[in-house]
Design an enzyme around this catalytic site. Structure first.
Site, PDB file in Angstrom:
ATOM      1  CB  SER A  84      85.153  42.166  32.823  1.00 55.62           C
ATOM      2  OG  SER A  84      85.625  41.858  31.736  1.00 55.62           O
ATOM      3  CB  SER A  85      80.235  40.804  35.801  1.00 54.53           C
ATOM      4  OG  SER A  85      79.758  39.616  34.838  1.00 54.53           O
ATOM      5  CG  ASP A 112      87.625  40.680  30.483  1.00 56.68           C
ATOM      6  OD1 ASP A 112      88.250  41.603  29.833  1.00 56.68           O
ATOM      7  OD2 ASP A 112      87.182  39.910  29.998  1.00 56.68           O
ATOM      8  CD  GLU A 151      88.120  45.504  23.398  1.00 58.04           C
ATOM      9  OE1 GLU A 151      88.209  45.161  23.954  1.00 58.04           O
ATOM     10  OE2 GLU A 151      87.561  46.707  23.117  1.00 58.04           O
TER      11      GLU A 151
END
Ligand code: GLA
Length: 394
Positions: A129-130, A177, A37
């Site tokens: 992560s839309s 992403d 991350e």
């Protein structure tokens, strides 16, 4: 093919707003990151997995250069000419589509218009992560409509979508992403080298599953704090370069080097750098452990990642810490950590397969008791990346 309920809704939407038949369905998934991350924008390593939740664009090409898309869940329209730089101020989602078109055109592709319906079931604003899924599904629609579906490699497509988000939407994200949404593989995580964009598949064995806990807590600080973390990393690199002139990013720094030169950095920047440097090492170790079947070790590395994100990078939150506690309190849980940018959103746990329903209920109960918020818990198999289905056979 027998359409499921979601597909049926999208088709119904299309029939309500457009004449004729759609020609293609573009699908791009959301993601969860297993470990790695805040490493992608430091040229480091990440280990994300594509989810079984996605954004879909049901469309057909137009003979002109216009894009007309109706978003089912937003009940709103994107309507613009390919190449237009005028931003939509009422709704944000059309800007993701428009930005992707601009970036593809920038790469020299001759684009054409298309029209259709957008629909997604990736929870929005939850760190899954839309937005990347919308970008990649749109990119696939642009390429298909222009008859150029093979014009770009997966990494090139991901890079174009990331640039669209950085430059047109104005969010300074890394490439993770968009990359996993484009290239994810069923049953696998991807180990991505965010400097070279080399990647390889890492199997997620049947014996373990990914459980995602959505804290349902707002991520309002996310944008500014994310940019601040990026700036602190850049500051760290600039100062470390005075002693280590060959480094270009935190990716190039080892834990020993960082410690040896810690006096060059402020206390805060040192801790930010320590997270990134140690997180890169944890990703590599987690891949070894996964491939060696040592899931306990993977879980420990996930726990260590969370501690580092909480204490050194300071991107956790009360809700995320409580979610991670709720996850870890179940005996089938091997490890848990926040996933995505942090400040709210979701945590991910690695869990022994077989007890998922019980784990879900236990997480919901425990989290709701401490936070007074009812969380959502998703259990997703590692799924495949973006694809376009031609509809002649449907
Ligand atoms: C967000 C960004 C990614 C990555 C993560 C943190 O999801 O979009 O590029 O930086 O945060 O790992």
């Amino acid at each position: 093919m027998q359409p499921d309920k979601r597909t049926k809704n999208i088709f119904d939407g299309f029939n309500t707003f457009f004449e004729g038949s759609p020609t293609h369905l573009a699908i791009a998934p959301g993601r969860v990151n297993l470990i790695g991350e805040h490493t992608d924008y430091n040229d480091g390593f990440v280990l994300p997995v594509a989810l079984d939740r996605d954004v879909r664009v049901l469309f057909r090409p137009r003979s002109d250069g216009r894009i007309r898309l109706y978003a089912l869940e937003f009940d709103s329209w994107a309507d613009f000419e390919v190449g237009s730089r005028e931003r939509n101020r009422n709704d944000l989602w059309p800007n993701y589509v428009q930005g992707v078109g601009l970036e593809l055109a920038e790469l020299g592709l001759r684009l054409q218009g298309f029209e259709g319906v957008v629909s997604g079931n990736v929870p929005r604003g939850s760190g899954l992560s839309s937005s990347a899924a919308l970008e990649i599904a749109s990119a696939k629609a642009f390429l298909t409509a222009a008859d150029q579906i093979h014009a770009l490699t997966g990494p090139q497509l991901a890079r174009a979508a990331q640039k669209a988000e950085n430059e047109f939407v104005g969010v300074n994200c890394g490439i993770m992403d968009q990359f996993i949404s484009t290239l994810g593989e069923e049953g696998h995580a991807l180990l991505i080298d965010c400097r070279t964009l080399d990647y390889r598949r890492v199997p997620i064995p049947d014996g373990v599953s990914l459980v995602i806990g959505n804290t349902k807590a707002s991520r309002s600080l996310a944008g500014s704090a994310y940019n601040e973390r990026r700036a602190q990393c850049e500051d760290g690199v600039a100062r470390l370069q005075t002693a280590l002139p060959s480094i270009a990013a935190l990716r190039d720094v080892s834990s020993e080097e960082l410690q040896a030169h810690s006096s060059l950095l402020s206390e805060t920047v040192y801790r930010r750098c320590r997270h990134v440097v140690s997180e890169n090492e944890r990703v590599v170790a987690a891949v070894d452990a996964l491939e060696g079947g040592d899931f306990l070790r993977v879980g420990q590395l996930m726990n260590a990642s969370h501690a580092s994100l909480r204490d050194d990078y300071e991107v956790s939150s009360e809700a995320l810490d409580r979610m991670v506690d709720a996850m870890r309190s179940h005996s089938a849980c091997l490890g848990a950590r926040l996933t995505g940018a942090g400040f709210g959103g979701c945590a991910v746990a690695l869990v022994q397969t077989g007890s998922q329903t019980e784990v879900r209920e236990s997480i919901q109960d425990k989290y709701a008791k401490t936070m007074n918020i009812w969380p959502e818990v998703y259990i997703s198999p590692p799924s495949s990346g973006a694809r376009v289905l031609p509809l002649s056979n449907m």
